[in-house]
Design a protein around this motif. Structure first.
Motif, PDB file in Angstrom:
ATOM      1  N   SER A   1      30.024   0.256  -3.058  1.00 17.08           N
ATOM      2  CA  SER A   1      28.928   1.003  -3.663  1.00 17.08           C
ATOM      3  C   SER A   1      29.156   2.494  -3.429  1.00 17.08           C
ATOM      4  N   LYS A   2      28.531   3.283  -4.256  1.00 20.46           N
ATOM      5  CA  LYS A   2      28.781   4.712  -4.155  1.00 20.46           C
ATOM      6  C   LYS A   2      27.544   5.473  -4.611  1.00 20.46           C
ATOM      7  N   ILE A   3      27.182   6.475  -3.813  1.00 17.95           N
ATOM      8  CA  ILE A   3      26.136   7.377  -4.298  1.00 17.95           C
ATOM      9  C   ILE A   3      26.873   8.432  -5.085  1.00 17.95           C
ATOM     10  N   SER A   4      26.817   8.305  -6.398  1.00 15.15           N
ATOM     11  CA  SER A   4      27.723   9.141  -7.180  1.00 15.15           C
ATOM     12  C   SER A   4      27.098  10.483  -7.554  1.00 15.15           C
ATOM     13  N   GLN A   5      25.796  10.605  -7.347  1.00 18.27           N
ATOM     14  CA  GLN A   5      25.156  11.861  -7.699  1.00 18.27           C
ATOM     15  C   GLN A   5      23.926  12.047  -6.853  1.00 18.27           C
TER      16      GLN A   5
ATOM     17  N   LEU B   1      30.260  -1.469  -7.676  1.00 17.34           N
ATOM     18  CA  LEU B   1      31.465  -1.949  -8.329  1.00 17.34           C
ATOM     19  C   LEU B   1      31.454  -3.467  -8.184  1.00 17.34           C
ATOM     20  N   VAL B   2      31.167  -4.132  -9.276  1.00 14.42           N
ATOM     21  CA  VAL B   2      31.132  -5.582  -9.214  1.00 14.42           C
ATOM     22  C   VAL B   2      32.192  -6.127 -10.138  1.00 14.42           C
ATOM     23  N   LYS B   3      33.143  -6.818  -9.568  1.00 11.50           N
ATOM     24  CA  LYS B   3      34.215  -7.415 -10.369  1.00 11.50           C
ATOM     25  C   LYS B   3      34.788  -6.408 -11.357  1.00 11.50           C
ATOM     26  N   LYS B   4      35.141  -5.273 -10.845  1.00 14.13           N
ATOM     27  CA  LYS B   4      35.773  -4.230 -11.628  1.00 14.13           C
ATOM     28  C   LYS B   4      34.850  -3.566 -12.658  1.00 14.13           C
ATOM     29  N   HIS B   5      33.596  -3.975 -12.681  1.00 16.77           N
ATOM     30  CA  HIS B   5      32.664  -3.284 -13.561  1.00 16.77           C
ATOM     31  C   HIS B   5      31.816  -2.353 -12.720  1.00 16.77           C
ATOM     32  N   THR B   6      31.515  -1.216 -13.268  1.00 13.65           N
ATOM     33  CA  THR B   6      30.613  -0.321 -12.540  1.00 13.65           C
ATOM     34  C   THR B   6      29.209  -0.538 -13.065  1.00 13.65           C
ATOM     35  N   ILE B   7      28.324  -0.785 -12.130  1.00 15.63           N
ATOM     36  CA  ILE B   7      26.932  -0.977 -12.514  1.00 15.63           C
ATOM     37  C   ILE B   7      26.143   0.167 -11.909  1.00 15.63           C
ATOM     38  N   THR B   8      25.396   0.857 -12.739  1.00 14.09           N
ATOM     39  CA  THR B   8      24.558   1.918 -12.196  1.00 14.09           C
ATOM     40  C   THR B   8      23.211   1.308 -11.878  1.00 14.09           C
TER      41      THR B   8
ATOM     42  N   ILE C   1       8.928  16.349   3.445  1.00 10.74           N
ATOM     43  CA  ILE C   1       9.763  15.994   4.592  1.00 10.74           C
ATOM     44  C   ILE C   1      11.002  15.287   4.088  1.00 10.74           C
ATOM     45  N   LEU C   2      10.820  14.507   3.039  1.00 13.10           N
ATOM     46  CA  LEU C   2      11.961  13.803   2.452  1.00 13.10           C
ATOM     47  C   LEU C   2      12.028  14.130   0.974  1.00 13.10           C
ATOM     48  N   GLN C   3      13.202  14.527   0.558  1.00  9.39           N
ATOM     49  CA  GLN C   3      13.339  14.865  -0.848  1.00  9.39           C
ATOM     50  C   GLN C   3      14.556  14.149  -1.415  1.00  9.39           C
ATOM     51  N   VAL C   4      14.329  13.456  -2.498  1.00 10.66           N
ATOM     52  CA  VAL C   4      15.448  12.802  -3.177  1.00 10.66           C
ATOM     53  C   VAL C   4      15.569  13.449  -4.529  1.00 10.66           C
ATOM     54  N   LYS C   5      16.811  13.902  -4.834  1.00 12.49           N
ATOM     55  CA  LYS C   5      16.987  14.582  -6.117  1.00 12.49           C
ATOM     56  C   LYS C   5      18.095  13.923  -6.911  1.00 12.49           C
ATOM     57  N   ASN C   6      17.751  13.528  -8.118  1.00 14.91           N
ATOM     58  CA  ASN C   6      18.742  13.011  -9.059  1.00 14.91           C
ATOM     59  C   ASN C   6      19.687  11.975  -8.468  1.00 14.91           C
ATOM     60  N   LEU C   7      19.127  11.089  -7.739  1.00 11.44           N
ATOM     61  CA  LEU C   7      19.973  10.095  -7.076  1.00 11.44           C
ATOM     62  C   LEU C   7      20.566   9.109  -8.081  1.00 11.44           C
ATOM     63  N   GLN C   8      21.860   8.882  -7.954  1.00  9.68           N
ATOM     64  CA  GLN C   8      22.475   7.843  -8.780  1.00  9.68           C
ATOM     65  C   GLN C   8      23.356   6.981  -7.889  1.00  9.68           C
ATOM     66  N   VAL C   9      23.160   5.689  -7.964  1.00  2.00           N
ATOM     67  CA  VAL C   9      23.967   4.775  -7.140  1.00  2.00           C
ATOM     68  C   VAL C   9      24.717   3.820  -8.048  1.00  2.00           C
ATOM     69  N   ASP C  10      25.998   3.717  -7.790  1.00  2.00           N
ATOM     70  CA  ASP C  10      26.827   2.808  -8.588  1.00  2.00           C
ATOM     71  C   ASP C  10      27.349   1.672  -7.720  1.00  2.00           C
TER      72      ASP C  10
ATOM     73  N   LEU D   1      23.440  13.235   2.691  1.00  2.00           N
ATOM     74  CA  LEU D   1      24.688  12.771   2.071  1.00  2.00           C
ATOM     75  C   LEU D   1      25.900  13.510   2.614  1.00  2.00           C
ATOM     76  N   ALA D   2      25.640  14.678   3.205  1.00  2.00           N
ATOM     77  CA  ALA D   2      26.757  15.453   3.722  1.00  2.00           C
ATOM     78  C   ALA D   2      27.113  15.051   5.145  1.00  2.00           C
ATOM     79  N   LYS D   3      26.299  14.189   5.716  1.00  2.00           N
ATOM     80  CA  LYS D   3      26.520  13.856   7.121  1.00  2.00           C
ATOM     81  C   LYS D   3      27.669  12.859   7.275  1.00  2.00           C
ATOM     82  N   SER D   4      28.301  12.943   8.433  1.00  2.00           N
ATOM     83  CA  SER D   4      29.327  11.947   8.727  1.00  2.00           C
ATOM     84  C   SER D   4      28.635  10.679   9.223  1.00  2.00           C
ATOM     85  N   GLU D   5      29.407   9.629   9.289  1.00  2.00           N
ATOM     86  CA  GLU D   5      28.843   8.351   9.723  1.00  2.00           C
ATOM     87  C   GLU D   5      28.273   8.467  11.140  1.00  2.00           C
ATOM     88  N   GLU D   6      28.982   9.185  12.007  1.00  2.00           N
ATOM     89  CA  GLU D   6      28.523   9.333  13.396  1.00  2.00           C
ATOM     90  C   GLU D   6      27.192  10.091  13.454  1.00  2.00           C
TER      91      GLU D   6
END
Ligand SMILES: Nc1ncnc2c1ncn2[C@@H]1O[C@H](COP(=O)(O)OP(=O)(O)OP(=O)(O)O)[C@@H](O)[C@H]1O
Ligand SMILES: Nc1ncnc2c1ncn2[C@@H]1O[C@H](COP(=O)(O)OP(=O)(O)OP(=O)(O)O)[C@@H](O)[C@H]1O
Ligand SMILES: [Mg+2]
Ligand SMILES: [Mg+2]
Lengths: 326, 499, 318, 294, 325
Positions: free
Chosen positions: A66-70, A18-25, A7-16, A81-86
């Motif tokens: 923050s960003k779901i980069s993958q 941005l903290v003080k100009k550093h990217t943290i994965t 029912i729910l599938q998560v594939k290769n999720l990567q979340v970044d 991830l393809a959905k709009s905010e609404e």
């Protein structure tokens, strides 16, 4: 390991972040799936990315930094991830619901329980005011709150922690969601209350055939409720499999260590196993295996190369040691 | 809707309204309990006085038709006008006057400031109470007995603002001890040129023209006194909020930023403001005082603080007055001053305190400080509100203090605080000045008066019981609809020309 | 709740006593008294001076005078003004209305401006709106109100003539509501502006803080849109500290009103206070002190009630 | 919330390695503001020595003249040099701001500390005093006080200082209450530390950060208070200069409209100073409290 | 048997709130009659639900909170009434470890300063000696000397907690109250700290009271277990005895509610109804009766005494004998 009826599938999720100009994965390459009517447990130490994973399914991560980069998150075949905010507004609370760790702070102190419960139904136009009220009362009864009608008029601070957590569960279940995400729902509660809540969740799962994503750091709770388990370490899944498999045949050194380092109620231990060292910070992750600096079986390769999550029997393990066996 | 539109405006069908901005509040509408100049103005519009005083040292009569002086110069026989009426229509008679004076002098009628002026009349004690010697001879003749010989000019020149008539027929039934606070004062009825309409204490009083005033109905319909802060008077005039204001627009401001703008016009007023420095006469002898006077560069004060709108003086009289002693010349001579101080064994190590209250006077104080420093006298400037400084001067903790008062042509303006026999600001004790003043007051003949006045000024200048510094020009700024306001106190409101 | 209010009022009594006593002592120490002032304006003899001192009871010992004052106060009498010979009660009664009107309007105006600004700022931190509103807040905090008042007066009244700058209504009229509001614009704006900075900052900061709370996350997880989340869930909670800021600012508003009333010729309590201090008319000063205490206390109680409305945790636990 | 706090702990390695100064410098506006204030202080305190100017000297040949080479910012109506008066006025305004703040803190901090730590009677007493001071507008109180004690620089500093003690006291009180809850205080007590040791060593350093933030805002508040008092005629009195009373020349419409050099520089400097001090306050806040800013 | 190190007799601690309410003060009975003897070298575990008064009891024993009534005797000396000053000499021997590793060290002082403070307070040794002692203690808990000049925020939770533990041992105390020292720590770190505690317990001779809501931790560390419920002791026994023969219904429910990390051993859970009642308003009779399955009229009215069964096993239940198996 492929689920039959995910029912729910998560594939290769990567979340970044941005903290003080550093990217943290914070979360990297996380994949799992939840079958209809089953419970997937996610365990791991504090800061390993459990909540981030859960929150990104809801798409509730702070937008500014923050960003779901993958990756992909599919709910019932639709890519969230393809959905709009609404569109997400419509999905949250109806198809996926979430309950949080601290029942004390998760309810808005200035509105009555009733208002907050009905709000879900009214927002999603599932019912009119009157119906919403009745449905809420009904749901409160189901989660074991006596005198539900009166309780609707109380404010969160007037009821106990366990009761509040039940209200949270009731709120999440009102719309009969397909997936319920529970982020450490019992950590703030006492053991006896925790037992009540776990019991309740198990019952609701049966009744509504809901899939649950259960996040906790308590191995005992996992053993109790989960059908499948993901063990996370430093933003990655290190081991993934059915509950029996993980507890009976843990493969990853981290999982093994974790299980051994818990004092047991049912047996006397002379000296506890300890995993030496501590979790590396997100800024200076080891180049190779993220567990390498604490692993008792660490090899050169572990230090150099980052292992992938590999299928192994009914298991997925992220460890070079497994390579030899495969 | 505001802006250039005139203040008050013709809000009610062509009614002519004059809005008068006052830099301070009247304390109340009760003519025997006035504190300060801002109280006089609305009061004297409602209540009538015997006479007023022109700039030319000429009495003009209001309630009195004429005043006769007895031989020994201690009895005034006042002939009252027969057409004067109270605002409720009753005629004003000498009995009203008699009753008013007698009642005000009763001891039960306690606690009212301006009663101090009753001490001038025979039969009163030092606090102004007692069996005051004022009698109504007939309905329109009043006889007043004075303690000291004087002339009407001299007497009313100093005191005319303090004697009013109250309606006997409305007040005589009220017990005397309640008289001061009874309801009457919430809605006072007088016989002056204006009728009372309404009052918001400390903020606004609304008057209207009295149709039957014997000197003529004022041309306005309504006269409104409003309190505004001194700081904002000029912007208020510019914005048309006021038609006329009193008292802090400087000459420079009047001419440069107000005259001709938004229909305002500024007119030079005959009277001036006399700025003087009172000194502790106990502490400083005549030589020292005069030395100080010589050391102060009065011209500099005029140039810098007054921007040239004024002139240095050495008498309290206006230089244009015939009574002004033309022999006296303003002298700035620090060397001589220094010499005089040395001769008087002045102690140069002491520091003298100089009090100054508002910002202009503070600036003058700075200049004086500077001047005195040049002759080796250390001055320390004390600032504070007027009350603090006054009481400091009275009890001797402040040695010198800058004060201001209006000045005119009459020798009565020579009468300063040191003349009264009781409380004086700067501990003037020499009775010489008082005697000189009485002498001037007693002269009936003008030439004689001039001679005596010159003599007095000479003494005052040489001994400097207080130092007259400068006369400051006054400009009256009015909106275009108002003119012919001449005197600063502008009491002749029936002569104002209203468009 | 009523009990609580009674308790609040009771707890203010010592505060009130100490405060009034302090002002009483201080006024006694002030150089000069009302009679000095009368004497300085009206020439009088030493005898007359002393008889006035006696008439006003200024020769009695301090404590006796204070006790009398208190006794009278409890009988609803604040004494009589030396200057105006009018009951202080009546004088204050005449002035308190306009003062409250100005302060309340200023306050409301400032809340009405500040909250939307703060919300807009918190909605998107570090955006254009945020920068605008925090700049405004900064200016509001840094601008002395008297200077702002003078400038506004000069520009809008004297130069442009858009707004009237004096008093409460056009002289000579009875003052219609429209006229009153028209006169209110500038002073109320200045009062509002002095408060604006604190309020905008508090709204923004409070809202940002609340937006991190778990219940906001819960609300979002329920599927509420961002607008509803902010306005319904977050703002309501962040109003609580805003109320605190307002209640702390009430004495400042009262104090600031002195300056603003002075500039705009507003017939309020502030101008009366300054007039009375300068005239050493201490019965009025005492009366106003009392009045301010009462006003501040009432405001605080009203705000307390408001707290209760906003935050059920307070009202329920009484 | 929990997450964020934890996040901060995690990212601490990044943040905490920087010391206060480095963090402060990150706040660009605050840094600029700090430099402006520093320059201002230098000019104000060294200027009169270097330029040899006298704020009281009256140049009778140049009355109310616009800026020129002799008088950098022109002269006022009695020929005093505006620039010199600005410098001296700056000294006084800054001194009033800083010294009165100092007094406020000297009174407020110990009281707040004791009230929060000892609780009971001390707390009751102090908090009642806070109530008293809080329920009465300071400005009005100072007006009454000025009528009594006059308005020299010294008494101005004392009065503004004394009236300003509540804010630091309350902040310290609140912080003390929460620090007292912390285990390390309890642990110090359980190790037998005396009250003084606990207060000075353990509590004081931990309650100071809100105090640092407050300093700037109090200084600017005191400067505004002084100038407002000057406006009401109760502040620093001429001939002494302060920015407040220099601006007050603008009460005169002519000066306001046609002689802006008399009041505008003081107005601008006052405004800029207050903005800068407030900015420094913000900077200090951000540097001490990374929660406020990401 | 020796004289006990610490005798606690019927200690009560009530908190009075004098908040904004008019009239009657509200009273929270955090600890309501607690008696216990602690022998030298004995380790007592104290478990119970959140808010049942565990921490309050711990602090009251150390006289950090003045006891409302009852006596606490340390080595025969009454300490419950001692003033802050008089208490000082005893402080050296009675120490405490706290739950929150983030709050138990002063954030403004370095590790060395914090460690040295107790020595300094009691004026032990000169500077060099103190430093040596500090390094030695830190070594014992596995913290190297390179950490001496760090500030607490530069260390992880586990390290901080170890420092806190080391500090409480630095004065060689006789008795330590450890208030949930590991519940804020992550699983993998927790075992490190637990091991250290256990090792110290073996190398140093002291007693402690270990407060926890996690029975498995208590089982790992303690000899004797006390179960508390709503300010009262409901059961007290040796570890073995308690885990084998839990008697009080509450103890049983507690034991069964703890999830075991083992998929095959899913125990039969006893689910308690309802929540912990408020200590401000405790139920009459047996405090547990509102949630007890076996409740009778007697339970509702009569407060059960502590009964001693089988050696030193004490239970506060009317039907203790019946439940004892
Ligand atoms: N809002 C955020 N900003 C920056 N970094 C974040 C944020 N939220 C999480 N992270 C990072 O993501 C990592 C994972 O955090 P997460 O909250 O998912 O951990 P967790 O497994 O839920 O831990 P816990 O068991 O303590 O809840 C953290 O190490 C943190 O550095
Ligand atoms: N200082 C205090 N003032 C008032 N009430 C208090 C205070 N400290 C504790 N209490 C109350 O006493 C009761 C017991 O608190 P205590 O902290 O001892 O419980 P605990 O068993 O340690 O709980 P936890 O497991 O959550 O730490 C609680 O109801 C609490 O509200
Ligand atoms: Mg989490
Ligand atoms: Mg506890």
């Amino acid at each position: 390991m492929r689920a039959e009826n995910p029912i729910l599938q998560v594939k290769n999720l990567q979340v970044d972040f941005l903290v003080k100009k550093h990217t943290i994965t914070a979360v990297k390459d996380v994949s799992f799936s939840v079958d209809k009517g089953t419970t997937l447990g996610i365990v791991g130490e504090s800061g390993c990315g459990k909540s981030v994973t859960a929150t990104s399914i809801m798409r509730l991560l702070p937008r500014q930094y923050s960003k779901i980069s993958q990756g992909q998150i599919c709910l019932d075949g639709e890519d969230l991830l393809a959905k709009s905010e609404e569109e997400m507004y419509k999905i949250r609370g109806t198809k996926v619901s979430m309950i949080f760790q601290d029942p004390l702070t998760s309810l808005n102190p200035v509105y009555t329980i009733g208002t907050q419960l009905c709000e879900v139904l009214l927002t999603h136009k599932i019912a009119d005011k009157k119906q919403a009220f009745e449905m809420s009362v009904e749901m409160l009864r189901k989660v074991g709150i006596g005198d539900a009608r009166n309780k609707m008029k109380t404010y969160p601070h007037q009821i106990s922690g366990g009761m509040r957590q039940r209200v949270m569960i009731a709120m999440a279940m009102l719309t009969n969601p397909q997936v319920l995400i529970a982020d450490e729902p019992t950590t703030a509660l006492d053991v006896t209350i925790q037992a009540q809540i776990l019991e309740l969740m198990a019952k609701l799962k049966e009744d509504f055939d809901t899939s649950i994503l259960m996040i906790t750091h308590d191995m005992g709770v996992i053993a109790d409720v989960a059908d499948y388990v993901c063990v996370m370490y430093a933003g990655e899944i290190v081991e993934y499999g059915t509950c029996e498999e993980i507890f009976d045949h843990p493969q990853h050194p981290y999982t093994k260590g974790l299980l051994k380092s818990i004092p047991r109620l049912d047996e006397d231990t002379k000296i506890l196993y300890t995993i030496k060292g501590m979790v590396p910070s997100m800024q200076d992750m080891p180049r190779g295996c993220r567990f390498s600096n604490r692993c008792p079986h660490c090899t050169m390769r572990c230090n150099e190369q980052h292992p992938d999550l590999k299928d192994f029997d009914r298991h997925q393990v992220r460890c070079w040691l497994m390579d030899g066996n495969c | 809707a505001c802006g250039n539109k005139d203040a008050g405006g013709e809000s009610k069908g062509g009614e002519k309204t004059i809005v008068y901005g006052q830099g301070g509040a009247w304390n109340r509408l009760m003519p025997y309990d006035l504190i300060g100049m801002f109280s006089i103005m609305p009061n004297e519009k409602i209540f009538d006085r015997l006479c007023g005083f022109d700039n030319e040292n000429i009495i003009y009569y209001r309630a009195a038709e004429s005043i006769d002086l007895s031989k020994d110069q201690t009895v005034f026989t006042v002939h009252l006008r027969k057409d004067s009426k109270w605002h409720d229509g009753e005629p004003v008679t000498a009995h009203d006057w008699e009753w008013t004076f007698k009642t005000m002098a009763k001891p039960e009628f306690e606690g009212y400031g301006s009663r101090g002026f009753l001490t001038q009349f025979a039969g009163t004690d030092g606090s102004g109470t007692g069996d005051i010697q004022i009698k109504a001879i007939d309905d329109y003749t009043l006889e007043m007995h004075l303690k000291n010989p004087t002339t009407p000019e001299a007497f009313f020149g100093s005191y005319s603002y303090y004697y009013y008539v109250l309606p006997k027929h409305l007040l005589e039934d009220i017990p005397v001890d309640e008289l001061g606070t009874c309801d009457f004062w919430d809605n006072p009825i007088g016989s002056g040129p204006c009728k009372f309409v309404s009052e918001k204490p400390g903020y606004e009083v609304v008057l209207e023209a009295y149709d039957d005033y014997y000197l003529g109905r004022p041309q306005f319909d309504k006269l409104i006194y409003r309190v505004m802060s001194e700081e904002t008077l000029s912007s208020g005039l510019l914005a048309g909020e006021f038609d006329v204001g009193w008292n802090t627009v400087t000459a420079e401001e009047a001419l440069e930023s107000l005259d001709g703008k938004n229909g305002l016009h500024a007119d030079l007023v005959d009277n001036k403001i006399n700025i003087q420095m009172v000194l502790n006469n106990e502490k400083f002898g005549p030589e020292v005082r005069h030395a100080f006077e010589l050391a102060i560069d009065k011209q500099l004060i005029v140039d810098s603080v007054l921007k040239g709108y004024g002139e240095p003086v050495c008498s309290a009289l206006m230089p244009s007055s015939p009574y002004y002693n033309k022999d006296l010349k303003v002298e700035y001579n620090p060397d001589k001053a220094k010499k005089m101080l040395k001769e008087a064994n002045f102690d140069f190590s002491q520091t003298i305190s100089l009090g100054a209250s508002n910002s202009d006077r503070e600036k003058m104080a700075v200049i004086i400080q500077d001047c005195l420093k040049k002759i080796g006298v250390n001055v320390e400037i004390e600032t504070g509100d007027a009350t603090t400084l006054m009481s400091g001067a009275r009890d001797g903790s402040i040695d010198m203090c800058l004060l201001q008062s209006t000045t005119g042509a009459s020798p009565t303006y020579l009468m300063m605080d040191y003349v009264t026999d009781g409380v004086t600001y700067c501990r003037v004790q020499d009775p010489k000045y008082y005697d000189l003043h009485v002498a001037v007051n007693q002269c009936v003949d003008k030439d004689d008066r001039i001679k005596k006045a010159w003599e007095m000024q000479k003494v005052l200048y040489e001994e400097s019981p207080n130092i007259n510094l400068v006369d400051q020009d006054i400009y009256m700024v009015c909106s275009s609809k108002l003119s012919n306001i001449t005197v600063p106190n502008n009491d002749k409101c029936w002569e104002w020309v209203v468009k | 709740m009523p009990r609580y209010i009674i308790k609040r009022i009771l707890s203010m009594i010592p505060v009130f006593l100490i405060l009034t006593f302090a002002v009483f002592i201080l006024s006694d120490y002030a150089p000069g008294n009302a009679v000095d002032l009368i004497a300085s304006e009206n020439k009088m003899t030493e005898e007359a001076y002393q008889s006035l001192i006696h008439a006003y009871g200024l020769d009695q010992p301090l404590l006796v005078r204070y006790a009398n004052w208190l006794l009278d106060l409890f009988q609803g009498d604040m004494g009589v003004s030396v200057r105006a010979k009018m009951p202080v009660m009546q004088m204050i009664g005449n002035r308190i209305g306009p003062s409250l009107f100005l302060m309340v309007t200023g306050l409301v105006l400032s809340v009405l401006i500040a909250i939307p600004l703060g919300v807009a700022a918190a909605f998107k931190p570090y955006s254009f709106w945020d920068n605008c509103s925090s700049t405004l807040a900064f200016i509001g905090n840094a601008m002395p109100s008297f200077f702002l008042g003078l400038c506004v007066l000069y520009i809008f009244s004297a130069k442009l003539g858009i707004f009237p700058g004096y008093g409460m209504y056009t002289a000579g009229t009875e003052g219609s509501l429209g006229d009153l509001l028209y006169h209110l614009v500038m002073p109320a704006f200045v009062v509002a502006f002095t408060l604006l900075g604190d309020l905008v900052k508090q709204t923004r900061g409070g809202l940002l803080e609340v937006l991190n709370e778990d219940y906001v996350k819960t609300a979002r997880a329920k599927g509420l849109s961002e607008k509803v989340v902010i306005i319904k869930h977050a703002l309501r909670n962040s109003l609580i500290p805003i109320v605190t800021v307002i209640s702390l600012n009430i004495p400042y508003i009262v104090g600031g009103a002195v300056v603003i009333e002075q500039i705009f010729g507003w017939p309020g309590i502030g101008t009366l206070m300054v007039q009375s201090i300068n005239a050493r008319d201490f019965s009025v000063v005492m009366g106003i002190t009392t009045m301010i205490c009462v006003v501040v206390m009432c405001c605080n109680i009203i705000l307390d009630i408001f707290y209760g409305v906003l935050d059920p945790r307070i009202s329920r636990s009484k | 919330m929990q997450e964020v706090v934890r996040t901060i702990k995690d990212t601490k390695l990044l943040i905490q390695k920087e010391n206060f100064f480095q963090k402060f410098v990150k706040h660009k506006m605050a840094t600029v503001a700090f430099m402006i204030i520093a320059i201002e202080v230098i000019i104000v305190f060294l200027g009169p020595v270097l330029f040899d100017i006298d704020p009281y000297f009256m140049d009778s040949s140049s009355l109310a003249k616009p800026p020129s080479s002799v008088h950098l910012l022109g002269t006022d109506d009695i020929g005093r040099d505006i620039f010199a008066r600005m410098l001296y006025g700056g000294r006084i305004s800054l001194a009033v701001g800083v010294c009165s703040t100092l007094i406020s803190f000297i009174i407020g901090i110990p009281l707040g500390l004791c009230a929060g730590y000892f609780k009971g009677k001390v707390e009751f007493l102090v908090m009642r005093c806070v109530d008293i001071f809080q329920s009465f507008p300071g400005l009005i109180m100072i007006l009454v006080l000025v009528a009594i004690f006059g308005s020299s620089v010294f008494s101005m500093i004392i009065m503004i200082g004394v009236m300003g003690w509540i804010q630091p006291a309350k902040i310290v009180y609140g912080a003390t209450l929460s620090v007292c809850e912390k285990d390390f205080v309890e642990s110090a007590r359980s190790m037998g530390a005396s009250h003084a040791t606990i207060l000075i060593r353990h509590i004081l350093p931990n309650v100071l950060s809100p105090v640092w933030i407050l300093i700037a805002f109090r200084v600017s508040g005191a400067i505004i208070m002084e100038s407002s008092l000057s406006f009401l005629g109760a502040g620093i009195r001429p001939p002494q200069a302060s920015w407040g009373n220099i601006i007050n020349a603008a009460q005169n419409a002519t000066v306001l409209a046609t002689q802006p050099w008399i009041w505008l520089p003081a107005g601008i400097v006052l405004f800029v100073t207050i903005i800068c001090i407030n900015l420094i306050g913000e900077g200090v806040r951000d540097a001490l409290d990374p929660k406020m800013k990401r | 048997m020796d004289k006990p190190l610490l005798e606690i007799r019927d200690v009560k601690k009530y908190f009075y709130s004098d908040g904004i309410k008019v009239g009657k003060k509200q009273c929270v009975k955090a600890v309501d009659g607690f008696s216990l003897d602690i022998l030298k070298g004995e380790n007592v575990g104290l478990v119970g639900e959140s808010g049942c008064g565990k921490s309050t009891l711990g602090r009251t024993i150390l006289n950090l909170y003045p006891a409302t009534s009852g006596t606490i005797r340390y080595q025969g000396q009454n300490i419950e009434k001692l003033s802050f000053k008089k208490m000082r000499p005893y402080r050296r021997e009675l120490q405490m470890i706290f739950q929150d590793p983030y709050a138990s060290l002063n954030p403004r002082r370095t590790i060395f300063q914090s460690m040295e403070e107790p020595l300094e307070l009691f004026k032990l040794g000169d500077k060099g000696e103190r430093k040596e002692k500090v390094i030695e203690m830190l070594n014992e808990v596995g913290i190297g000397r390179e950490h001496l000049d760090k500030f607490p925020h530069e260390m992880s939770g586990g390290q901080r907690q170890r420092v806190a533990i080391a500090r409480s041992f630095i004065l060689d105390p006789k008795f330590i109250v450890a208030d949930e020292p590991v519940s804020a720590l992550d699983v993998s770190v927790r075992s490190q700290v637990l091991n250290i505690m256990r090792r110290l317990q073996e190398t140093h001779s002291f007693s402690y009271m270990f407060i926890s809501h996690d029975l498995s931790v208590v089982r790992y560390l303690c000899d004797k277990v006390v179960v508390m419920y709503l300010g009262k002791m409901v059961e007290c026994a040796d570890k073995k005895e308690l885990f084998e023969h839990p008697t009080h219904p509450y103890t049983r429910a507690l034991l069964s509610a703890i999830p075991i990390p083992d998929v095959h051993r899913r125990s039969e859970r006893i689910i308690l109804e309802g929540d912990l009642p408020s200590p401000a308003n405790p139920p009459t009779g047996c405090v547990f009766h509102t949630r007890c399955k076996y409740v009778t009229e007697e339970c509702k009215n009569v407060c059960p005494e502590l009964k001693t069964l089988h050696g030193s096993h004490q239970v506060a239940c009317h039907y203790a004998e019946k439940f004892y198996e």
